[in-house]
Design a protein around this motif. Structure first.
Motif, mmCIF file in Angstrom:
data_model
loop_
_atom_site.group_PDB
_atom_site.id
_atom_site.type_symbol
_atom_site.label_atom_id
_atom_site.label_comp_id
_atom_site.label_asym_id
_atom_site.label_seq_id
_atom_site.Cartn_x
_atom_site.Cartn_y
_atom_site.Cartn_z
ATOM 1 N N ASP A 61 45.916 -69.101 63.523
ATOM 2 C CA ASP A 61 46.117 -69.394 62.100
ATOM 3 C C ASP A 61 47.549 -69.830 61.813
ATOM 4 O OD1 ASP A 61 43.486 -68.800 61.560
ATOM 5 O OD2 ASP A 61 43.906 -66.741 60.904
ATOM 6 N N VAL A 62 48.504 -69.178 62.455
ATOM 7 C CA VAL A 62 49.911 -69.537 62.239
ATOM 8 C C VAL A 62 50.183 -70.934 62.801
ATOM 9 C CG1 VAL A 62 52.298 -68.905 62.777
ATOM 10 C CG2 VAL A 62 50.641 -67.137 62.193
ATOM 11 N N ILE A 63 49.601 -71.256 63.939
ATOM 12 C CA ILE A 63 49.770 -72.598 64.519
ATOM 13 C C ILE A 63 49.143 -73.651 63.613
ATOM 14 C CG2 ILE A 63 49.063 -74.081 66.445
ATOM 15 C CD1 ILE A 63 49.441 -71.613 68.260
ATOM 16 N N LEU A 65 48.735 -73.446 60.406
ATOM 17 C CA LEU A 65 49.594 -73.560 59.228
ATOM 18 C C LEU A 65 50.867 -74.338 59.551
ATOM 19 C CD1 LEU A 65 49.867 -72.794 56.279
ATOM 20 C CD2 LEU A 65 50.910 -70.666 56.980
ATOM 21 N N ALA A 66 51.424 -74.133 60.737
ATOM 22 C CA ALA A 66 52.614 -74.884 61.145
ATOM 23 C C ALA A 66 52.294 -76.370 61.292
ATOM 24 C CB ALA A 66 53.174 -74.327 62.453
ATOM 25 N N LEU A 67 51.137 -76.691 61.859
ATOM 26 C CA LEU A 67 50.731 -78.093 61.965
ATOM 27 C C LEU A 67 50.486 -78.710 60.592
ATOM 28 C CD1 LEU A 67 48.353 -77.918 65.063
ATOM 29 C CD2 LEU A 67 50.639 -78.927 64.948
ATOM 30 N N LEU A 68 49.889 -77.943 59.702
ATOM 31 C CA LEU A 68 49.671 -78.428 58.344
ATOM 32 C C LEU A 68 50.996 -78.666 57.634
ATOM 33 C CD1 LEU A 68 47.609 -79.013 56.084
ATOM 34 C CD2 LEU A 68 47.795 -76.620 55.451
ATOM 35 N N LEU A 69 51.945 -77.765 57.810
ATOM 36 C CA LEU A 69 53.274 -77.940 57.212
ATOM 37 C C LEU A 69 53.969 -79.163 57.793
ATOM 38 C CD1 LEU A 69 55.603 -76.995 55.407
ATOM 39 C CD2 LEU A 69 56.334 -75.536 57.309
ATOM 40 N N GLY A 70 53.861 -79.355 59.103
ATOM 41 C CA GLY A 70 54.451 -80.538 59.725
ATOM 42 C C GLY A 70 53.851 -81.825 59.182
ATOM 43 N N ALA A 71 52.525 -81.851 59.024
ATOM 44 C CA ALA A 71 51.877 -83.037 58.460
ATOM 45 C C ALA A 71 52.299 -83.255 57.013
ATOM 46 C CB ALA A 71 50.359 -82.886 58.556
ATOM 47 N N LEU A 72 52.443 -82.167 56.266
ATOM 48 C CA LEU A 72 52.890 -82.272 54.877
ATOM 49 C C LEU A 72 54.301 -82.827 54.791
ATOM 50 C CD1 LEU A 72 52.431 -81.520 51.820
ATOM 51 C CD2 LEU A 72 53.592 -79.393 52.369
ATOM 52 N N LEU A 73 55.182 -82.357 55.653
ATOM 53 C CA LEU A 73 56.563 -82.823 55.617
ATOM 54 C C LEU A 73 56.681 -84.283 56.047
ATOM 55 C CD1 LEU A 73 58.482 -79.710 56.990
ATOM 56 C CD2 LEU A 73 58.180 -80.431 54.625
#
Length: 94
Positions: A61-63, A65-73
């Motif tokens: 789940d943390v990974i 979320l990190a991938l989602l944050l990276g895509a968002l940024l």
């Protein structure tokens, strides 16, 4: 202790979102407003990611979320760049 830290990080995310809204409403230039949107995206995303990691979320789940944050940024930066370029071109055409 961990619960208070997670709550503080989530409160930081809410505060950053409200600061972004206040800055967006306060600033007059569209180029300056883009900075407020970027500030809210980065601050909220990173604080939520850290809170999720501290809350004993599963590593998957943390990974995610990190991938989602990276895509968002990355996506947010591309959209902000395209928007700023359109604003500058529109001003130059006047």
């Amino acid at each position: 202790m961990k619960v208070q830290l997670v709550q503080a990080l989530l409160a930081l995310a809410v505060l950053a979102a409200w600061l972004g809204v206040a800055g967006f409403l306060r600033l007059a230039s569209p180029l300056d407003r883009l900075h407020c949107v970027t500030f809210a995206n980065v601050t909220c995303g990173v604080s939520i990611l850290i809170a999720a990691a501290l809350w004993d979320g599963s590593p998957e789940d943390v990974i995610k979320l990190a991938l989602l944050l990276g895509a968002l940024l990355v996506g947010g930066a591309a959209i902000a760049h395209a928007t700023a370029r359109a604003i500058v071109r529109r001003r130059a055409a006047r």
